[in-house]
Design a protein around this motif. Sequence first.
Motif, PDB file in Angstrom:
ATOM      1  N   SER A   2       0.839  -1.197   0.000  1.00 53.92           N
ATOM      2  CA  SER A   2       0.000   0.000   0.000  1.00 53.92           C
ATOM      3  C   SER A   2       0.874   1.247   0.000  1.00 53.92           C
ATOM      4  CB  SER A   2      -0.922   0.005   1.213  1.00 53.92           C
ATOM      5  OG  SER A   2      -0.169   0.149   2.392  1.00 53.92           O
ATOM      6  N   LEU A   3       0.370   2.255  -0.654  1.00 54.37           N
ATOM      7  CA  LEU A   3       1.081   3.523  -0.708  1.00 54.37           C
ATOM      8  C   LEU A   3       0.859   4.283   0.595  1.00 54.37           C
ATOM      9  CD1 LEU A   3       0.257   4.626  -4.348  1.00 54.37           C
ATOM     10  CD2 LEU A   3       2.400   3.721  -3.491  1.00 54.37           C
ATOM     11  N   PRO A   4       1.774   5.191   0.944  1.00 60.97           N
ATOM     12  CA  PRO A   4       1.632   5.930   2.187  1.00 60.97           C
ATOM     13  C   PRO A   4       0.378   6.799   2.248  1.00 60.97           C
ATOM     14  CG  PRO A   4       3.675   6.516   1.051  1.00 60.97           C
ATOM     15  CD  PRO A   4       2.978   5.511   0.228  1.00 60.97           C
ATOM     16  N   HIS A   5      -0.133   7.238   1.123  1.00 55.57           N
ATOM     17  CA  HIS A   5      -1.325   8.080   1.086  1.00 55.57           C
ATOM     18  C   HIS A   5      -2.261   7.558   0.014  1.00 55.57           C
ATOM     19  CE1 HIS A   5       0.698  11.116   3.478  1.00 55.57           C
ATOM     20  NE2 HIS A   5       1.725  11.018   2.666  1.00 55.57           N
ATOM     21  N   LYS A   6      -3.556   7.678   0.258  1.00 60.97           N
ATOM     22  CA  LYS A   6      -4.507   7.388  -0.796  1.00 60.97           C
ATOM     23  C   LYS A   6      -4.495   8.554  -1.769  1.00 60.97           C
ATOM     24  CE  LYS A   6      -7.660   4.895   2.188  1.00 60.97           C
ATOM     25  NZ  LYS A   6      -8.978   4.919   2.814  1.00 60.97           N
ATOM     26  N   ILE A   7      -4.794   8.272  -3.022  1.00 63.95           N
ATOM     27  CA  ILE A   7      -4.816   9.339  -4.019  1.00 63.95           C
ATOM     28  C   ILE A   7      -5.836  10.404  -3.643  1.00 63.95           C
ATOM     29  CG2 ILE A   7      -5.396   9.883  -6.418  1.00 63.95           C
ATOM     30  CD1 ILE A   7      -4.049   7.284  -7.205  1.00 63.95           C
ATOM     31  N   THR A   8      -6.941  10.011  -3.032  1.00 59.69           N
ATOM     32  CA  THR A   8      -7.955  10.990  -2.658  1.00 59.69           C
ATOM     33  C   THR A   8      -7.455  11.931  -1.559  1.00 59.69           C
ATOM     34  OG1 THR A   8      -8.895   9.422  -1.078  1.00 59.69           O
ATOM     35  CG2 THR A   8      -9.884   9.505  -3.274  1.00 59.69           C
ATOM     36  N   GLU A   9      -6.397  11.557  -0.861  1.00 61.92           N
ATOM     37  CA  GLU A   9      -5.859  12.400   0.195  1.00 61.92           C
ATOM     38  C   GLU A   9      -4.692  13.244  -0.284  1.00 61.92           C
ATOM     39  OE1 GLU A   9      -4.752   9.715   3.274  1.00 61.92           O
ATOM     40  OE2 GLU A   9      -6.807   9.167   3.723  1.00 61.92           O
ATOM     41  N   ALA A  10      -4.301  13.061  -1.529  1.00 60.85           N
ATOM     42  CA  ALA A  10      -3.149  13.774  -2.050  1.00 60.85           C
ATOM     43  C   ALA A  10      -3.407  15.273  -2.057  1.00 60.85           C
ATOM     44  CB  ALA A  10      -2.821  13.290  -3.456  1.00 60.85           C
ATOM     45  N   LYS A  11      -2.388  16.014  -1.704  1.00 62.03           N
ATOM     46  CA  LYS A  11      -2.504  17.460  -1.687  1.00 62.03           C
ATOM     47  C   LYS A  11      -1.591  18.052  -2.742  1.00 62.03           C
ATOM     48  CE  LYS A  11      -3.826  17.565   3.094  1.00 62.03           C
ATOM     49  NZ  LYS A  11      -3.530  18.037   4.417  1.00 62.03           N
ATOM     50  N   ILE A  12      -2.019  19.190  -3.255  1.00 53.86           N
ATOM     51  CA  ILE A  12      -1.320  19.837  -4.351  1.00 53.86           C
ATOM     52  C   ILE A  12      -0.803  21.197  -3.910  1.00 53.86           C
ATOM     53  CG2 ILE A  12      -1.581  20.749  -6.692  1.00 53.86           C
ATOM     54  CD1 ILE A  12      -3.851  18.677  -7.066  1.00 53.86           C
ATOM     55  N   LEU A  13       0.402  21.508  -4.354  1.00 53.58           N
ATOM     56  CA  LEU A  13       1.008  22.822  -4.135  1.00 53.58           C
ATOM     57  C   LEU A  13       1.328  23.411  -5.494  1.00 53.58           C
ATOM     58  CD1 LEU A  13       2.518  25.015  -2.443  1.00 53.58           C
ATOM     59  CD2 LEU A  13       4.520  23.533  -2.596  1.00 53.58           C
ATOM     60  N   VAL A  14       1.026  24.688  -5.681  1.00 55.70           N
ATOM     61  CA  VAL A  14       1.317  25.368  -6.937  1.00 55.70           C
ATOM     62  C   VAL A  14       2.280  26.519  -6.642  1.00 55.70           C
ATOM     63  CG1 VAL A  14       0.362  26.626  -8.911  1.00 55.70           C
ATOM     64  CG2 VAL A  14      -0.961  24.797  -7.849  1.00 55.70           C
ATOM     65  N   ILE A  15       3.374  26.591  -7.422  1.00 55.00           N
ATOM     66  CA  ILE A  15       4.378  27.643  -7.274  1.00 55.00           C
ATOM     67  C   ILE A  15       4.470  28.407  -8.584  1.00 55.00           C
ATOM     68  CG2 ILE A  15       6.814  28.167  -6.839  1.00 55.00           C
ATOM     69  CD1 ILE A  15       6.971  25.501  -5.312  1.00 55.00           C
ATOM     70  N   GLY A  16       4.307  29.723  -8.518  1.00 57.23           N
ATOM     71  CA  GLY A  16       4.417  30.523  -9.724  1.00 57.23           C
ATOM     72  C   GLY A  16       3.972  31.950  -9.505  1.00 57.23           C
ATOM     73  N   SER A  17       3.759  32.636 -10.604  1.00 51.35           N
ATOM     74  CA  SER A  17       3.318  34.030 -10.558  1.00 51.35           C
ATOM     75  C   SER A  17       1.860  34.092 -10.118  1.00 51.35           C
ATOM     76  CB  SER A  17       3.466  34.661 -11.943  1.00 51.35           C
ATOM     77  OG  SER A  17       2.600  34.017 -12.859  1.00 51.35           O
ATOM     78  N   GLU A  18       1.422  35.290  -9.799  1.00 59.23           N
ATOM     79  CA  GLU A  18       0.029  35.473  -9.387  1.00 59.23           C
ATOM     80  C   GLU A  18      -0.932  35.063 -10.498  1.00 59.23           C
ATOM     81  OE1 GLU A  18      -2.854  38.807  -7.340  1.00 59.23           O
ATOM     82  OE2 GLU A  18      -0.820  39.353  -7.882  1.00 59.23           O
ATOM     83  N   VAL A  19      -0.610  35.420 -11.731  1.00 63.11           N
ATOM     84  CA  VAL A  19      -1.460  35.072 -12.872  1.00 63.11           C
ATOM     85  C   VAL A  19      -1.508  33.554 -13.069  1.00 63.11           C
ATOM     86  CG1 VAL A  19      -1.695  35.308 -15.388  1.00 63.11           C
ATOM     87  CG2 VAL A  19      -1.048  37.274 -14.012  1.00 63.11           C
ATOM     88  N   PHE A  20      -0.400  32.865 -12.839  1.00 61.44           N
ATOM     89  CA  PHE A  20      -0.329  31.411 -12.991  1.00 61.44           C
ATOM     90  C   PHE A  20      -1.101  30.694 -11.881  1.00 61.44           C
ATOM     91  CE2 PHE A  20       1.829  27.321 -12.227  1.00 61.44           C
ATOM     92  CZ  PHE A  20       1.741  26.753 -13.482  1.00 61.44           C
ATOM     93  N   THR A  21      -0.952  31.159 -10.638  1.00 59.67           N
ATOM     94  CA  THR A  21      -1.548  30.450  -9.505  1.00 59.67           C
ATOM     95  C   THR A  21      -3.049  30.711  -9.344  1.00 59.67           C
ATOM     96  OG1 THR A  21      -0.919  32.225  -7.965  1.00 59.67           O
ATOM     97  CG2 THR A  21       0.620  30.384  -8.213  1.00 59.67           C
ATOM     98  N   LEU A  22      -3.536  31.841  -9.812  1.00 59.30           N
ATOM     99  CA  LEU A  22      -4.947  32.192  -9.621  1.00 59.30           C
ATOM    100  C   LEU A  22      -5.933  31.147 -10.138  1.00 59.30           C
ATOM    101  CD1 LEU A  22      -7.025  34.212  -8.570  1.00 59.30           C
ATOM    102  CD2 LEU A  22      -6.877  35.374 -10.783  1.00 59.30           C
ATOM    103  N   PRO A  23      -5.798  30.640 -11.376  1.00 54.72           N
ATOM    104  CA  PRO A  23      -6.755  29.622 -11.836  1.00 54.72           C
ATOM    105  C   PRO A  23      -6.773  28.368 -10.943  1.00 54.72           C
ATOM    106  CG  PRO A  23      -5.466  30.451 -13.678  1.00 54.72           C
ATOM    107  CD  PRO A  23      -4.853  31.002 -12.440  1.00 54.72           C
ATOM    108  N   PHE A  24      -5.621  27.993 -10.412  1.00 57.39           N
ATOM    109  CA  PHE A  24      -5.576  26.825  -9.534  1.00 57.39           C
ATOM    110  C   PHE A  24      -6.353  27.097  -8.243  1.00 57.39           C
ATOM    111  CE2 PHE A  24      -1.854  26.250 -12.267  1.00 57.39           C
ATOM    112  CZ  PHE A  24      -2.048  24.936 -12.666  1.00 57.39           C
ATOM    113  N   LYS A  25      -6.238  28.317  -7.728  1.00 56.23           N
ATOM    114  CA  LYS A  25      -7.006  28.687  -6.532  1.00 56.23           C
ATOM    115  C   LYS A  25      -8.503  28.650  -6.837  1.00 56.23           C
ATOM    116  CE  LYS A  25      -4.772  31.140  -3.338  1.00 56.23           C
ATOM    117  NZ  LYS A  25      -4.762  31.499  -2.166  1.00 56.23           N
ATOM    118  N   LEU A  26      -8.868  29.104  -8.023  1.00 60.50           N
ATOM    119  CA  LEU A  26     -10.280  29.150  -8.393  1.00 60.50           C
ATOM    120  C   LEU A  26     -10.895  27.756  -8.509  1.00 60.50           C
ATOM    121  CD1 LEU A  26     -10.247  32.039 -11.023  1.00 60.50           C
ATOM    122  CD2 LEU A  26     -11.143  32.111  -8.687  1.00 60.50           C
ATOM    123  N   ILE A  27     -10.081  26.747  -8.839  1.00 59.79           N
ATOM    124  CA  ILE A  27     -10.633  25.383  -8.935  1.00 59.79           C
ATOM    125  C   ILE A  27     -10.520  24.630  -7.615  1.00 59.79           C
ATOM    126  CG2 ILE A  27     -10.291  25.199 -11.421  1.00 59.79           C
ATOM    127  CD1 ILE A  27      -7.882  23.348 -10.803  1.00 59.79           C
TER     128      ILE A  27
END
Length: 121
Positions: A2-27
């Motif tokens: 078994s993997l240490p985390h289930k895929i449903t528990e996976a967390k995402i981090l986005v690094i970039g400019s404000e214009v790049f990160t905004l759409p990710f925040k919106l979703i």
Amino acid sequence: MSLPHKITEAKILVIGSEVFTLPFKLIGIRRTLRLSPVPNKEEVNAIKRELEDLIEKKEKALVIVEEEYVEYFKDLMEESRYMIYPVFLILPGPSRIDIHDPKEYYLKKIRGVLGISIELG
């Protein structure tokens, strides 16, 4: 096995400019680290320290980095290359998106990193 985390528990981090990160925040991606167009050394070091901490704690499964800023984090990306988490995904920023067919480009990146094919409606 078994993997240490289930895929449903996976967390995402986005690094970039404000214009790049905004759409990710919106979703619904909660964690973003923004950089100025020409980041200074203190700004980069602060984000590197935070990223090192997240890698050590294995808090994020996927780290999306805007292509323009990859050079600042190459050392950390290389160090974690053979770890299960996190997986780094490099995507072009808004200034480069006209070079690619965005839909096809992102689908190809996802297939390459995750090893799965998805369809967008």
